[in-house]
Design an enzyme around this catalytic site. Structure first.
Site, mmCIF file in Angstrom:
data_model
loop_
_atom_site.group_PDB
_atom_site.id
_atom_site.type_symbol
_atom_site.label_atom_id
_atom_site.label_comp_id
_atom_site.label_asym_id
_atom_site.label_seq_id
_atom_site.Cartn_x
_atom_site.Cartn_y
_atom_site.Cartn_z
ATOM 1 N N VAL A 292 22.743 1.325 1.376
ATOM 2 C CA VAL A 292 22.280 -0.055 1.310
ATOM 3 C C VAL A 292 20.794 0.000 1.001
ATOM 4 O O VAL A 292 20.131 1.000 1.265
ATOM 5 C CB VAL A 292 22.558 -0.850 2.614
ATOM 6 C CG1 VAL A 292 24.048 -1.086 2.794
ATOM 7 C CG2 VAL A 292 21.972 -0.166 3.822
ATOM 8 N N SER A 293 20.281 -1.080 0.439
ATOM 9 C CA SER A 293 18.900 -1.073 -0.046
ATOM 10 C C SER A 293 17.850 -1.230 1.045
ATOM 11 O O SER A 293 16.725 -0.780 0.876
ATOM 12 C CB SER A 293 18.711 -2.173 -1.093
ATOM 13 O OG SER A 293 19.563 -1.941 -2.185
ATOM 14 N N THR A 294 18.208 -1.909 2.147
ATOM 15 C CA THR A 294 17.225 -2.150 3.202
ATOM 16 C C THR A 294 17.840 -1.873 4.562
ATOM 17 O O THR A 294 19.068 -1.886 4.718
ATOM 18 C CB THR A 294 16.719 -3.614 3.193
ATOM 19 O OG1 THR A 294 17.800 -4.475 3.572
ATOM 20 C CG2 THR A 294 16.171 -4.012 1.828
ATOM 21 N N GLN B 140 20.217 -4.643 5.885
ATOM 22 C CA GLN B 140 21.540 -4.858 5.306
ATOM 23 C C GLN B 140 22.615 -4.141 6.119
ATOM 24 O O GLN B 140 22.392 -3.064 6.673
ATOM 25 C CB GLN B 140 21.590 -4.361 3.860
ATOM 26 C CG GLN B 140 20.866 -5.271 2.899
ATOM 27 C CD GLN B 140 20.934 -4.735 1.491
ATOM 28 O OE1 GLN B 140 20.519 -3.607 1.233
ATOM 29 N NE2 GLN B 140 21.445 -5.539 0.572
#
Length: 132
Positions: free
Chosen positions: A9-11, A14
């Site tokens: 996941v990007s962050t 998330q």
């Protein structure tokens, strides 16, 4: 067969819930897809485990979990192919190898999807610029 699942996941905010599974050892990175696969902390552990013959198959939810740069995704898939790792992409239901031979349909579709992932990232960045 020792199968692992790579989750990204990007962050940190998330959720990884939609990618989670109980069937495989999981390798989870919380970082931007723009970071090359072989520079991500958990991806490095995964690649080391592959080198140590602890893993011989890899599952990803979608091709964009490997990255958001077409060249990096294709380089990663080529590396995994060279290491004889059969990659399964859940959302398209395809394996990179069939009977230990490269799946040409997988290559064609993942080449297209890796470019789509890169275009999505570019589009997202452009939308973010317009908001600020």
């Amino acid at each position: 067969m020792k199968t692992a699942k790579y989750i990204r996941v990007s962050t940190t905010e998330q959720s990884i819930d939609r990618q989670l599974t109980v069937n495989y050892k999981q390798y989870i990175d919380k970082c931007s897809g723009s970071i090359p696969f072989n520079e991500r902390p958990t991806a490095i552990k995964l690649l080391n485990d592959i080198a140590d013959k602890k893993i011989d198959a890899l599952v990803v939810h979608s091709i964009d979990r490997l990255g958001r740069n077409a060249f990096d995704i294709q380089t990663t898939l080529n590396l995994l192919s060279t290491l004889n790792i059969n990659v399964y992409v859940e959302n398209i239901g395809l394996y990179s190898m069939i009977e230990n031979k490269p799946n040409s349909i997988f290559k064609m579709i993942t080449d297209v999807l890796s470019n789509v992932a890169e275009m999505e990232r570019t589009s997202l960045l452009e939308r973010q610029k317009k908001v600020f």
